[in-house]
Design a protein around this motif. Structure first.
Motif, short mmCIF file in Angstrom:
data_model
loop_
_atom_site.label_atom_id
_atom_site.label_comp_id
_atom_site.label_asym_id
_atom_site.label_seq_id
_atom_site.Cartn_x
_atom_site.Cartn_y
_atom_site.Cartn_z
N GLY A 1 14.94 -9.41 31.02
CA GLY A 1 14.01 -10.22 31.81
C GLY A 1 14.37 -11.69 31.75
O GLY A 1 14.37 -12.40 32.76
N VAL A 2 14.73 -12.14 30.54
CA VAL A 2 15.10 -13.55 30.35
C VAL A 2 16.38 -13.86 31.15
O VAL A 2 16.49 -14.89 31.80
CB VAL A 2 15.29 -13.86 28.85
N ARG A 3 17.31 -12.94 31.11
CA ARG A 3 18.57 -13.15 31.85
C ARG A 3 18.29 -13.33 33.34
O ARG A 3 18.93 -14.11 34.04
CB ARG A 3 19.49 -11.94 31.64
N LEU A 4 17.29 -12.59 33.81
CA LEU A 4 16.95 -12.69 35.23
C LEU A 4 16.11 -13.92 35.56
O LEU A 4 15.86 -14.21 36.72
CB LEU A 4 16.21 -11.42 35.67
N GLY A 5 15.61 -14.60 34.49
CA GLY A 5 14.88 -15.84 34.71
C GLY A 5 13.41 -15.79 34.35
O GLY A 5 12.68 -16.75 34.58
N LEU A 6 12.95 -14.67 33.77
CA LEU A 6 11.54 -14.62 33.35
C LEU A 6 11.37 -15.36 32.03
O LEU A 6 12.26 -15.31 31.17
CB LEU A 6 11.12 -13.16 33.14
N PRO A 7 10.21 -15.99 31.83
CA PRO A 7 9.96 -16.61 30.51
C PRO A 7 9.96 -15.53 29.42
O PRO A 7 9.54 -14.39 29.68
CB PRO A 7 8.56 -17.22 30.66
N LYS A 8 10.37 -15.89 28.21
CA LYS A 8 10.54 -14.93 27.12
C LYS A 8 9.23 -14.19 26.80
O LYS A 8 9.22 -12.96 26.67
CB LYS A 8 11.04 -15.67 25.86
N ASP A 9 8.12 -14.96 26.67
CA ASP A 9 6.86 -14.28 26.28
C ASP A 9 6.40 -13.31 27.35
O ASP A 9 5.95 -12.20 27.06
CB ASP A 9 5.77 -15.32 25.93
N VAL A 10 6.58 -13.70 28.60
CA VAL A 10 6.20 -12.80 29.71
C VAL A 10 7.08 -11.56 29.65
O VAL A 10 6.62 -10.41 29.77
CB VAL A 10 6.39 -13.51 31.08
N SER A 11 8.36 -11.79 29.44
CA SER A 11 9.34 -10.71 29.40
C SER A 11 9.02 -9.69 28.31
O SER A 11 9.09 -8.47 28.53
CB SER A 11 10.70 -11.35 29.12
N ILE A 12 8.64 -10.18 27.12
CA ILE A 12 8.31 -9.27 26.00
C ILE A 12 7.07 -8.43 26.36
O ILE A 12 7.04 -7.22 26.16
CB ILE A 12 8.09 -10.05 24.69
N LEU A 13 6.08 -9.09 26.94
CA LEU A 13 4.87 -8.37 27.33
C LEU A 13 5.19 -7.29 28.38
O LEU A 13 4.73 -6.14 28.27
CB LEU A 13 3.80 -9.35 27.85
N LEU A 14 5.97 -7.66 29.37
CA LEU A 14 6.33 -6.69 30.42
C LEU A 14 7.05 -5.49 29.81
O LEU A 14 6.77 -4.34 30.15
CB LEU A 14 7.23 -7.34 31.50
N ALA A 15 7.97 -5.78 28.91
CA ALA A 15 8.76 -4.71 28.29
C ALA A 15 7.88 -3.82 27.42
O ALA A 15 7.95 -2.58 27.47
CB ALA A 15 9.90 -5.31 27.47
#
Ligand SMILES: NC(=O)c1ccc[n+]([C@@H]2O[C@H](COP(=O)([O-])OP(=O)(O)OC[C@H]3O[C@@H](n4cnc5c(N)ncnc54)[C@H](OP(=O)(O)O)[C@@H]3O)[C@@H](O)[C@H]2O)c1
Length: 272
Positions: A193-207
């Motif tokens: 998610g981060v690689r694609l440009g999502l913020p890290k905290d958002v990315s962890i929650l999504l995952a």
């Protein structure tokens, strides 16, 4: 939870001992006064009594004398010593539960009076949030009601399955170690998610929430994972592109190999 809720002793309040205590208190069925702890590290013992309000006693025998079920939650190499410490307190009606990886019922019974019922258990760290998978195997002298008592308590921490002892080390590779593999996968999904440009905290929650939802679908629908996977995979869609990349990376083989290695390691943990 049944009427005759047994008092508990936890011998070894490390990561797993804490997860068990925390989960049982969260269930509301257990109150701090129902649990006594013996932990060898003084600072850890203090932390447990301050955090959970449970009584931490200064030796394992005292805790085991108080309890109907004594849970051995020390490292496999420390199990023998812990059993020797609780053995004199093991009067009729008391049950020993061991969560130590790789330690067999035969080994456990060797250091206890011969009538004592022993249940070998393989849980995981998610006892803390009461979503653990917990495999149990009773010694042959454990009565049906004694096993039911143990299962009644463990069920407050998640889902319990009774297995033949020959499967316990194998379950260790999947159940005991499994959360670490899933955390790695969640971390990798979040990195993507981060690689694609999502913020890290958002990315962890999504995952993490996607992982939780996917697992819940398997458990609640009882559908085969292949069928559920097909529901997400439309012809020429996005998912099949991702699945192809996972197969090219041999994800399936890597995971099978990881669980196999962990189960093999469990076998080597049996103390001599
Ligand atoms: N961690 C997991 O995810 C997991 C999952 C399933 C099963 N298990 C099993 O659960 C057991 C505990 O694992 P853990 O990760 O919680 O280990 P841990 O964090 O090292 O906790 C064990 C604690 O017990 C203390 N201790 C050692 N000997 C003792 C004794 N005789 N009486 C009282 N306390 C004593 C240890 O102190 P010292 O550090 O000084 O020895 C430590 O604080 C292991 O047998 C493991 O195989 C773990």
């Amino acid at each position: 939870m049944k009427k005759n809720k047994p008092k508990l002793a936890i011998v070894g309040a490390g990561k797993m001992g804490e997860a068990v205590i925390s989960g049982l208190l969260k269930s509301g069925e257990y109150k701090p006064q129902d649990i006594q702890v013996f932990e060898i590290i003084e600072s850890r013992s203090k932390y447990m009594s301050q955090t959970y309000n449970v009584k931490c006693v200064d030796n394992a025998k005292k805790a085991a004398s108080f309890a109907g079920i004594t849970i051995i939650a020390v490292k496999p190499g420390d199990v023998k010593k812990a059993l020797e410490q609780i053995a004199p307190a093991m009067k009729t009606g008391k049950i020993v539960v061991s969560i130590a990886a790789g330690v067999t019922l035969e080994f456990l019974r060797k250091y206890l009076p011969k009538d004592v019922p022993v249940v070998r258990v393989m849980p995981n760290i998610t006892c803390q949030v009461r979503e653990a998978m917990i495999a149990v195997c009773p010694s042959e002298n454990t009565k049906k009601e004694e096993l039911e008592t143990v299962i009644g308590t463990l069920s407050l921490l998640g889902r319990v399955i009774t297995l033949d002892e020959k499967y316990l080390n194998l379950a260790t590779g999947l159940v005991g170690s499994g959360p670490a593999y899933i955390y790695l996968i969640i971390e990798a999904l979040a990195d993507a998610g981060v690689r694609l440009g999502l913020p890290k905290d958002v990315s962890i929650l999504l995952a993490a929430q996607t992982t939780l939802g996917a697992a819940k679908m398997v458990v609640e629908t009882s559908e085969h994972p292949t069928k559920l996977k097909d529901m997400v995979t439309t012809p020429a869609g996005t998912t099949i592109e991702g699945l192809l990349a996972l197969e090219e990376g041999k994800l399936r083989a890597v995971i099978i190999n990881a669980v196999t290695k962990a189960a093999e390691r469990a076998k080597q943990l049996q103390p001599v």
